[in-house]
Design a protein around this motif. Structure first.
Motif, PDB file in Angstrom:
ATOM      1  N   THR A  15       0.832  -1.201   0.000  1.00 22.36           N
ATOM      2  CA  THR A  15       0.000   0.000   0.000  1.00 22.36           C
ATOM      3  C   THR A  15       0.867   1.251   0.000  1.00 22.36           C
ATOM      4  O   THR A  15       0.616   2.196  -0.768  1.00 22.36           O
ATOM      5  CB  THR A  15      -0.947   0.004   1.217  1.00 22.36           C
ATOM      6  N   SER A  16       1.903   1.254   0.822  1.00 21.84           N
ATOM      7  CA  SER A  16       2.807   2.404   0.886  1.00 21.84           C
ATOM      8  C   SER A  16       3.521   2.631  -0.442  1.00 21.84           C
ATOM      9  O   SER A  16       3.643   3.775  -0.904  1.00 21.84           O
ATOM     10  CB  SER A  16       3.843   2.204   1.990  1.00 21.84           C
ATOM     11  N   SER A  18       2.461   1.738  -3.387  1.00 18.43           N
ATOM     12  CA  SER A  18       1.474   2.195  -4.362  1.00 18.43           C
ATOM     13  C   SER A  18       1.216   3.688  -4.206  1.00 18.43           C
ATOM     14  O   SER A  18       1.120   4.421  -5.201  1.00 18.43           O
ATOM     15  CB  SER A  18       0.159   1.433  -4.199  1.00 18.43           C
ATOM     16  N   LEU A  19       1.125   4.152  -2.966  1.00 19.84           N
ATOM     17  CA  LEU A  19       0.931   5.580  -2.731  1.00 19.84           C
ATOM     18  C   LEU A  19       2.152   6.389  -3.163  1.00 19.84           C
ATOM     19  O   LEU A  19       2.016   7.473  -3.743  1.00 19.84           O
ATOM     20  CB  LEU A  19       0.616   5.832  -1.265  1.00 19.84           C
ATOM     21  N   ALA A  48      -3.939   1.204  -4.368  1.00 14.26           N
ATOM     22  CA  ALA A  48      -3.731   1.513  -2.950  1.00 14.26           C
ATOM     23  C   ALA A  48      -5.036   1.408  -2.173  1.00 14.26           C
ATOM     24  O   ALA A  48      -5.061   0.866  -1.055  1.00 14.26           O
ATOM     25  CB  ALA A  48      -3.121   2.903  -2.798  1.00 14.26           C
ATOM     26  N   CYS A  49      -6.120   1.901  -2.752  1.00 17.87           N
ATOM     27  CA  CYS A  49      -7.427   1.806  -2.085  1.00 17.87           C
ATOM     28  C   CYS A  49      -7.857   0.350  -1.935  1.00 17.87           C
ATOM     29  O   CYS A  49      -8.360  -0.048  -0.880  1.00 17.87           O
ATOM     30  CB  CYS A  49      -8.475   2.593  -2.863  1.00 17.87           C
ATOM     31  N   LEU A  52      -5.841  -1.244   0.770  1.00 18.62           N
ATOM     32  CA  LEU A  52      -6.272  -0.760   2.076  1.00 18.62           C
ATOM     33  C   LEU A  52      -7.543  -1.480   2.526  1.00 18.62           C
ATOM     34  O   LEU A  52      -7.637  -1.940   3.673  1.00 18.62           O
ATOM     35  CB  LEU A  52      -6.498   0.751   2.030  1.00 18.62           C
TER      36      LEU A  52
END
Length: 68
Positions: A15-16, A18-19, A48-49, A52
């Protein structure tokens, strides 16, 4: 380290990353104006969404059934 902890760490890192990639693509779009960078930004934000949402789902499932 248990497989559950490794899974949570992997989802958090993915996730990190991807952001971070979305930020990079956004900055690149603002500098160059290439439409491809806008598409990459939107794709990475979507990823990322999704990660999450998956991470929260997995964590809640882990809390309900710690034996998994």
């Amino acid at each position: 380290m248990s497989l559950k902890i490794a899974h949570i760490i992997f989802v958090t890192l993915a996730t990190s990353m991807s952001l971070a990639g979305a930020y990079w693509a956004s900055e690149s779009y603002h500098q160059t104006g290439l439409g491809e960078m806008r598409a990459v930004t939107l794709l990475l934000l979507t990823l990322a969404c999704a990660l999450l949402v998956y991470g929260v789902w997995f964590y809640r499932k882990l809390k309900k059934n710690p034996i998994l």
